[in-house]
Design a protein around this motif. Structure first.
Motif, PDB file in Angstrom:
ATOM      1  N   SER A   8       5.670   7.400 -23.207  1.00  0.00           N
ATOM      2  CA  SER A   8       5.770   6.466 -22.492  1.00  0.00           C
ATOM      3  C   SER A   8       7.352   5.486 -22.707  1.00  0.00           C
ATOM      4  CB  SER A   8       5.343   5.486 -24.187  1.00  0.00           C
ATOM      5  OG  SER A   8       6.292   5.848 -25.547  1.00  0.00           O
ATOM      6  N   ARG A  53       6.245   3.375 -20.211  1.00  0.00           N
ATOM      7  CA  ARG A  53       6.590   1.942 -20.218  1.00  0.00           C
ATOM      8  C   ARG A  53       8.341   2.120 -20.158  1.00  0.00           C
ATOM      9  NH1 ARG A  53       7.923   0.397 -25.205  1.00  0.00           N
ATOM     10  NH2 ARG A  53       7.495   2.273 -26.250  1.00  0.00           N
ATOM     11  N   LYS A  91      11.413  -1.828 -15.914  1.00  0.00           N
ATOM     12  CA  LYS A  91      10.717  -0.002 -16.049  1.00  0.00           C
ATOM     13  C   LYS A  91      11.727   0.796 -15.534  1.00  0.00           C
ATOM     14  CE  LYS A  91       6.670  -0.484 -14.956  1.00  0.00           C
ATOM     15  NZ  LYS A  91       4.989  -0.412 -14.944  1.00  0.00           N
TER      16      LYS A  91
END
Length: 453
Positions: A375, A398, A423
Motif C-alpha cells: 500500500s 495507495r 497518489k
C-alpha cells in the motif's frame, strides 16, 4: 504503626533538600511558617522535625482534603533517613527526594511507603534494607554513584518497578532480584554499564516484562544473561556499543519487541535465536553490511527494519514466502541494487510498506515483486530516472513517494494523473527550492515539476 489509609492513599511528599541535623550545626528554633496552598499542593519553604515539623506534615494531609502533594523545600531533621522514612510513612505513601545527600539509602522494613524516588543522588553508593519490606512497589534512583545491583534489593519482596538511571552503574546481575517475584519493569538506561553478568543459578527466575539497558557502554552480549527472563516482552539495548551477541543463543520465549538501534553491529546471525513471539526487532543505525542471517526464520516477525546501515545489495529472494512480513525499511543505506536471484518472482504476500529511500538505486525490478498487499512504496532520494505504472503492478498501492530522483520528464508526463491525484509524489527538488535539473514539466493544474530531458 497504625496507618490512616483514608488520607494517605494518594499523598505525595516531595523533599527538595534534606538536612540531617545530626550532621549539621545547631538549628535555631523559628516561628512556624504556614503552608502555601498551590492548587492541590501544600508547599513549605522549611520544616524542622526537631520542632513541630512532623505534626504539621501530619495535619496538612489530614486537614486539607484538597491536598494531594506536600512539597518541602528544606527539611531539617535529627533523624537518620531510615527512621525518617518510617515516621513519615504514617501519613504519606510516596516520597520524592529532589536532592539526596547521603551515601547510604536505608529503606525501613516496617513502612507503609509504596513509592520512593530520588531524582538527584550523586553521593549515594549503597542501599540497605535490614529485613523484608512488603510494601514498597516502586523505587526510582537517578544520578547516583551506585556501581552494581545492590544486594539489599532481595528484601524488597513487593517491588514491581525498579529504575536506576542516569548514574554510575557499571554491571548488572539478576541475582539480587531473586526474591522480587512481582518485579515487572527494570530500567537501567543512561549509566556506564559494560557487563551483564549471567547467573550461575539455572533455576533463577525473574518475572520482568520490560527491561531497558539503553544508552550504556555494552560492547558484547552473552545470551546466557537473559535465561532467567522467561516472561520478558520488551528489551531495549539501544545506543550502546554492541559489536557481538555471542555465547548462548538468545532465548526469550515471550519477547515481542527488541531494540538494537544505534550500536556497532557489523554482522549478525540469529538462526539459533529462540524468539517465537517476536514481532519487531529494530536494527537502525548499526554497521550491518547484510541483512541478519536467519531473520526470515523467526516465525512471527512482521517487520524488517534495517535503516541507516551499510547495506549495498539486497536479494529479495531470501525473503520469498515470508508470510508474516508486513513492513520493510531499508532506508539510508548504500544500496545500489535490490535484486531477485533465480527464476520468476519473489512473493511477500502480506507486505504493506516498503521503504528504499535515501540509497543509490538507479533501477528496480518492480515486475519481479509479487506484493499483492503493498500500500505504501517509498523510493525517494535515489537516482531513479524512470517509473513503471506502479499502481497497475501493485493493485493495493495507495501512495508512492519518488521525490528527489532525477526522473525523466516523459515519466512525469506519463503519470501526471497519479501526480494530480496525490497518489504519486515525484518532484526532484525540495518544496520552495529552485530546480537543479535541466528541465521542468507543467501540470494542467499549473504546478511545475522539476525533471530531466
Amino acid at each position: 504503626m497504625e496507618v490512616n489509609r483514608e488520607w494517605t492513599i494518594s499523598l505525595l511528599l516531595t523533599l527538595v533538600n534534606l538536612w540531617l541535623w545530626t550532621n549539621g550545626p545547631a538549628i535555631v528554633q523559628s516561628a512556624p511558617q504556614p503552608c502555601q496552598l498551590q492548587e492541590a499542593k501544600c508547599v513549605y519553604d522549611k520544616l524542622n522535625l526537631s520542632a513541630d515539623g512532623l505534626q504539621r506534615l501530619r495535619t496538612s494531609g489530614r486537614d486539607l482534603p484538597q491536598v494531594f502533594q506536600i512539597d518541602v523545600k528544606l527539611l531539617i531533621t535529627p533523624y537518620p533517613d531510615g527512621v525518617l522514612l518510617q515516621l513519615i510513612s504514617e501519613f504519606v505513601v510516596e516520597v520524592v527526594y529532589e536532592n539526596y545527600h547521603e551515601r547510604i539509602l536505608r529503606i525501613p522494613p516496617i513502612s507503609a511507603l509504596t513509592d520512593l524516588t530520588l531524582r538527584k543522588a550523586p553521593p549515594l553508593q549503597m542501599i540497605a534494607v535490614a529485613a523484608s519490606n512488603n510494601r514498597l512497589t516502586t523505587l526510582s534512583i537517578k544520578q547516583s554513584n551506585i556501581r552494581s545491583m545492590p544486594s539489599a534489593l532481595t528484601n524488597l519482596r513487593q517491588l514491581a518497578t525498579l529504575a536506576i538511571e542516569n548514574g554510575a552503574l557499571e554491571s548488572v546481575s539478576l541475582e539480587p532480584l531473586a526474591n522480587c517475584l512481582k518485579l515487572s519493569i527494570l530500567m537501567c538506561g543512561n549509566n556506564k554499564i559494560t557487563q551483564l553478568i549471567p547467573s550461575q543459578n539455572e533455576n533463577l527466575f525473574v518475572p520482568l516484562t520490560d527491561l531497558t539497558l539503553a544508552s550504556n557502554l555494552l560492547e558484547t552480549i552473552d545470551g546466557a544473561f537473559f535465561l532467567p527472563l522467561r516472561r520478558l516482552t520488551y528489551l531495549d539495548l539501544g545506543s550502546n556499543r554492541i559489536q557481538r551477541i555471542e555465547g548462548r543463543p538468545l532465548s526469550l520465549p515471550r519477547v515481542m519487541y527488541i531494540q538494537l538501534v544505534s550500536n556497532q553491529l557489523a554482522e549478525l546471525d540469529v538462526t539459533r535465536w529462540i524468539l517465537p513471539n517476536a514481532i519487531e526487532i529494530y536494527f537502525d543505525n548499526n554497521n550491518l553490511t547484510r541483512i541478519p542471517i536467519g531473520i526470515e526464520t523467526l516465525p512471527n516477525l512482521t517487520t524488517l527494519v534495517v535503516p541507516n546501515n551499510l547495506l549495498t545489495v539486497v536479494d529479495l529472494r531470501r525473503l520469498n514466502g515470508w508470510t508474516k512480513l508486513q513492513r520493510i525499511n531499508l532506508a539510508g543505506n548504500r544500496l545500489t541494487k535490490v535484486i531477485v536471484t533465480g527464476q520468476g518472482r519473489t512473493s511477500l504476500p502480506n507486505l504493506e510498506q516498503l521503504d528504499l529511500s535515501n540509497n543509490q538505486l538507479t533501477h528496480l525490478e518492480y515486475a519481479r515483486w509479487d506484493l499483492p498487499k503493498l500500500s505504501i512504496l517509498v523510493v525517494a532520494l535515489n537516482q531513479l530516472t524512470r517509473l513503471p505504472d506502479l499502481f497497475k503492478l501493485f493493485p493495493k498501492l495507495r501512495r508512492a513517494f519518488a521525490v528527489q530522483n532525477p526522473l525523466h520528464c516523459n515519466t512525469i508526463r506519463q503519470w501526471q494523473q497519479y501526480i494530480a491525484e496525490f497518489k504519486l509524489a515525484v518532484d526532484a527538488a525540495m518544496p520552495g527550492m529552485n530546480c537543479a535539473t535541466n528541465s521542468t514539466y507543467k501540470l494542467p493544474s499549473g504546478r511545475v515539476i522539476c525533471c530531466v530531458e
